[in-house]
Design an enzyme around this catalytic site. Structure first.
Site, PDB file in Angstrom:
ATOM      1  CB  THR A 206      -0.925   0.011   1.239  1.00  0.00           C
ATOM      2  OG1 THR A 206      -1.888  -1.249   1.201  1.00  0.00           O
ATOM      3  CG2 THR A 206      -1.581   1.192   1.446  1.00  0.00           C
ATOM      4  NE  ARG A 234      -8.646  -7.784   3.433  1.00  0.00           N
ATOM      5  CZ  ARG A 234      -7.778  -6.707   3.394  1.00  0.00           C
ATOM      6  NH1 ARG A 234      -7.627  -5.947   2.377  1.00  0.00           N
ATOM      7  NH2 ARG A 234      -6.806  -6.553   4.493  1.00  0.00           N
ATOM      8  N   GLY A 236     -10.111  -3.655   3.502  1.00  0.00           N
ATOM      9  CA  GLY A 236      -9.152  -3.602   4.453  1.00  0.00           C
ATOM     10  C   GLY A 236      -9.293  -2.269   5.373  1.00  0.00           C
ATOM     11  CB  THR A 257       1.208  -0.013   5.007  1.00  0.00           C
ATOM     12  OG1 THR A 257       1.257  -1.125   3.892  1.00  0.00           O
ATOM     13  CG2 THR A 257       2.731   0.272   5.610  1.00  0.00           C
ATOM     14  N   GLY A 258       0.006  -2.502   6.328  1.00  0.00           N
ATOM     15  CA  GLY A 258       0.041  -4.180   6.841  1.00  0.00           C
ATOM     16  C   GLY A 258      -1.219  -4.898   6.738  1.00  0.00           C
ATOM     17  N   GLY A 260      -4.425  -5.574   7.034  1.00  0.00           N
ATOM     18  CA  GLY A 260      -5.492  -4.488   7.546  1.00  0.00           C
ATOM     19  C   GLY A 260      -6.439  -5.115   8.444  1.00  0.00           C
TER      20      GLY A 260
HETATM   21  N1  ASP Z   1      -3.426  -2.519   4.685  1.00  0.00           N
HETATM   22  C1  ASP Z   1      -3.727  -2.945   3.297  1.00  0.00           C
HETATM   23  C2  ASP Z   1      -4.814  -3.890   3.595  1.00  0.00           C
HETATM   24  O1  ASP Z   1      -5.051  -4.461   4.469  1.00  0.00           O
HETATM   25  C3  ASP Z   1      -2.564  -3.917   2.856  1.00  0.00           C
HETATM   26  C4  ASP Z   1      -1.120  -3.120   2.938  1.00  0.00           C
HETATM   27  O2  ASP Z   1      -0.951  -2.082   3.570  1.00  0.00           O
HETATM   28  O3  ASP Z   1      -0.363  -3.445   2.003  1.00  0.00           O
HETATM   29  O4  ASP Z   1      -5.936  -3.679   2.683  1.00  0.00           O
END
Ligand code: ASP
Length: 340
Positions: A206, A234, A236, A257-258, A260
């Site tokens: 992200t 889904r 996030g 980011t991570g 979600g």
């Molecule tokens: N946070 C984002 C999600 O879960 C994914 C990401 O941060 O890469 O959709």
């Protein structure tokens, strides 16, 4: 009597009352996703390409801020560059859903007014962060989804593209890899479809941006394709205000980011701001508390970038790496990928 002590005191009082000293402060921080980013898996060319794109994007936002533009303007322009690059999981480089589609989410928040705009599950909008801004500025709502959001994008005159614009070979390979792992039940949890760190890495990426402008206004924005192999519509944390994005002029601006699901459960972005607002924690202490303790204890992985009203920045993550960059008012540039 005008003793040196009184003269000094008067001078300090004068300095504090001149607004120009605080108004000239500004800064910007970006991320391009967190995950199992290890130097051993990176080629020098790939590393160079990531760093060059992060630098191009942050310089764009920095120039806008330097010339007196708003934090919201800087965020949109910065994230548009990252969205247009296939390197990141947003816009052009968005990951695939289990059905082989690209469904994009984004959100933006202004710290002065607490105004927000967000979009979820759009498939034809070239720059979802620009649509999120339109939702914030030109609609009575805060979160629009799917066809309705696309209809609004059309009415607002934003660039629409065919869904195939978002297809990239690299992301298709990631989808196949994740599906293979799912079939082999290589994962820790056969139910959720989430797997070991190696596979998870192919799911993240992200982009996000936080900024403080010369008017003292904070803002935050996040844009994503979500997670590879996502199912059933889904959504996030990225379009969820308080989880993926938050900004408040009283405290700070945050983009997450991570993984979600954990950021939503931990209300990560708002929690950082709340620790500052109600408990008086510094930005550093608040971001460490929420990422290293709360998120980690929940079992979540990822990171945040944040900036506070004084221009202090934080780039906190509990993964092996996070693509990130910051630039202060002097134009001092920092770019990082791995843990330091
Ligand atoms: N946070 C984002 C999600 O879960 C994914 C990401 O941060 O890469 O959709």
């Amino acid at each position: 009597m005008l003793t040196p002590k009184y003269i000094l005191l008067a001078f300090i009082l004068l300095l504090n009352s001149v607004p120009v000293f605080s108004q000239n402060n500004f800064g910007i921080v970006i991320h391009g996703g967190a995950g199992t980013i290890l130097k051993k898996n990176m080629t020098p060319e790939k590393e160079k390409a990531y760093k060059a794109k992060l630098e191009e994007a942050i310089r764009e936002g920095h120039t806008i801020l330097k010339e007196g533009g708003s934090s919201v303007e800087a965020i949109e322009a910065t994230l548009n560059i990252l969205e247009d690059s296939p390197l990141f999981n947003a816009g052009k480089g968005a990951v695939f859903t289990a059905e082989g589609k690209n469904e994009l989410d984004a959100s933006i928040m202004e710290g002065k007014t607490l105004q927000v705009g967000a979009v979820a599950g759009v498939t034809t909008v070239k720059n979802p962060i620009s649509l999120a801004r339109k939702v914030m500025e030109n609609s009575p709502h805060v979160l629009l989804a799917r066809e309705g959001a696309e209809q609004f994008a059309k009415e607002q005159g934003l660039t629409l593209v065919a869904p195939s614009y978002f297809h990239t070979e690299q992301r298709m390979k990631s989808l196949k890899k994740v599906k293979e792992a799912e079939k082999d039940k290589k994962g820790k949890d056969g139910k959720t479809g989430f797997y070991d760190a190696d596979i998870q890495d192919t799911k993240f990426g992200t982009v996000g941006c936080v900024a403080l402008d010369k008017q003292g206004n904070l803002a935050a924005g996040t844009s994503t394709g979500g997670m590879t192999n996502k199912k059933w519509g889904r959504i996030g944390d990225s379009p969820i205000i308080g989880a993926g994005t938050y900004a408040n002029n009283k405290t700070c601006a945050i983009s997450s980011t991570g993984w979600g699901e954990y950021f939503i459960r931990g209300v990560v972005a708002y929690d950082i701001s709340a620790l500052m607002e109600y408990k008086g924690l510094s930005l550093k202490a608040a971001t460490e508390e929420v990422i290293q303790k709360k998120l980690t204890q929940l079992g979540g992985t990822g990171g945040i970038v944040a900036i506070d009203k004084e221009g202090n920045v934080s780039m906190e993550f509990n993964t092996a790496g996070m693509y990130r960059a910051s630039m202060d008012k002097e134009g001092k540039l920092y770019i990082g990928i791995y843990e330091e």
